[in-house]
Design an enzyme around this catalytic site. Structure first.
Site, PDB file in Angstrom:
ATOM      1  N   PRO A 147     -32.513  34.156  15.665  1.00 54.29           N
ATOM      2  CA  PRO A 147     -33.187  33.863  14.404  1.00 54.29           C
ATOM      3  C   PRO A 147     -34.711  33.817  14.541  1.00 54.29           C
ATOM      4  CG  PRO A 147     -31.566  32.154  14.999  1.00 54.29           C
ATOM      5  CD  PRO A 147     -31.761  33.011  16.175  1.00 54.29           C
ATOM      6  N   GLU A 148     -35.364  34.734  13.873  1.00 54.83           N
ATOM      7  CA  GLU A 148     -36.812  34.696  13.721  1.00 54.83           C
ATOM      8  C   GLU A 148     -37.088  34.434  12.236  1.00 54.83           C
ATOM      9  OE1 GLU A 148     -38.760  38.084  15.566  1.00 54.83           O
ATOM     10  OE2 GLU A 148     -37.094  38.365  16.933  1.00 54.83           O
TER      11      GLU A 148
ATOM     12  N   HIS B 173     -17.922  25.140  19.604  1.00 60.15           N
ATOM     13  CA  HIS B 173     -19.385  25.040  19.684  1.00 60.15           C
ATOM     14  C   HIS B 173     -20.009  24.399  18.449  1.00 60.15           C
ATOM     15  CE1 HIS B 173     -19.073  27.440  23.270  1.00 60.15           C
ATOM     16  NE2 HIS B 173     -18.476  28.404  22.601  1.00 60.15           N
TER      17      HIS B 173
ATOM     18  N   ARG C 119     -25.182  28.329  22.561  1.00 62.29           N
ATOM     19  CA  ARG C 119     -26.006  28.069  23.748  1.00 62.29           C
ATOM     20  C   ARG C 119     -26.794  26.774  23.673  1.00 62.29           C
ATOM     21  NH1 ARG C 119     -28.585  33.850  24.715  1.00 62.29           N
ATOM     22  NH2 ARG C 119     -29.736  32.761  26.315  1.00 62.29           N
TER      23      ARG C 119
END
Length: 271
Positions: free
Chosen positions: A2-3, A92, A111
């Site tokens: 994500p930017e 997750h 992550r």
DNA sequence: AAGTCTCCCTGAGTGC
DNA sequence: TGCACTCAGGGAGACT
């Protein structure tokens, strides 16, 4: 990853699900996200209504009507979604909030590079960011870039990735912007002319706007707040296209490592 | 003191 | 099939 365009898409997707909704409680799971506060597993009673949701750089800010705020970063693999509370929990899942309509707002982050911070004094969440982030690349004043970076010996790639110079650009869009501007990622900032800087400013804005229209790029993990993938990956000119022909001149796309990140570029078109 | 490097983290991909 | 290894990169802090 994500930017700015991806985070903007998430924020726009979340607004209709969260604005005016009451946040009853939120829960942090046992496996800590990076630099989250609180850091350990716990439940926070909230019972406050969501007033506003905004993006600043790659950060998401959610303001509540009793002055609190949530500050969220998606890191590399963060996914935010609102689903019925009865929906099975995915793997997750590291944070979730109970809403007043039997829905749950969830953060899944494989992550755990993301973070969720709860501020009782919500304005601190924003003022902290304002102290360390540069301006938004969609609204850069003419002359700003040469003013802050025009004397720098750093590479253009390093300049674009530096969140204190301009907030929201990551590896993918830095490469796309430099290609579109015809500038080499290793080009020292101090060698640009005023015309170069102005071209870069416009290209930066245009590439990001086009990417927002396409709902961002899904390379691996990214999905928007409504679970939809982005489409801009189909318009990428250089990123991830090593040894494929340049869309302008057919020269094979090259790659090299700049400030710890892989850079893709056309050795013919970018000087 | 500016600029670069290292670390964290997991799953996918590769080579043997 | 299993195993070791590499790669992906955001941001913070260490290092040069």
């Amino acid at each position: 990853m994500p930017e700015l365009p991806e985070v903007e898409t998430v924020v726009r997707d979340l607004r209709p699900h969260l604005l005016g909704r009451r946040l009853l409680a939120m829960h942090w799971g046992p496996r800590p996200l990076r630099r989250s506060k609180p850091a350990t597993a716990r439940t926070e009673r909230v019972d406050s209504r969501v007033n506003a949701i905004q993006r600043r750089g790659k950060w998401i800010l959610v303001f509540c009507d009793q002055g609190q705020a949530l500050r969220i970063h998606l890191g590399m693999t963060g996914q935010l979604m609102v689903v019925p509370a009865t929906e099975p929990r995915p793997d997750h899942l590291h944070w979730w909030a109970d809403l007043d309509n039997n829905c749950q707002w969830r953060l899944r982050d494989v992550r755990r590079f993301g973070s969720v911070e709860w501020f009782v004094r919500g304005q601190e969440a924003l003022t902290e960011l304002e102290q360390k982030l540069g301006p938004e690349p969609l609204a850069l004043p003419v002359g700003y870039l040469p003013k802050v970076a025009g004397q720098s010996s750093r590479s253009l790639k390093a300049i674009l990735l530096d969140q204190t110079i301009v907030a929201g650009v990551g590896n993918i869009y830095a490469d796309e912007v430099l290609f579109q501007a015809g500038l080499h990622p290793l080009r020292p900032a101090a060698t640009l002319s005023i015309e170069d800087w102005e071209r870069l400013r416009r290209v930066l804005r245009d590439v990001l706007q086009r990417a927002i229209r396409a709902r961002g790029s899904t390379i691996r993990d990214y999905i928007g707040g409504s679970g939809l993938q982005g489409q801009f990956q189909n318009q990428l000119q250089v990123y991830g296209r090593w040894e494929k022909p340049c869309p302008q001149c057919q020269t094979p796309i090259a790659r090299l490592r700049v400030v710890g990140r892989t850079s893709y570029y056309c050795p013919q078109c970018q000087k």
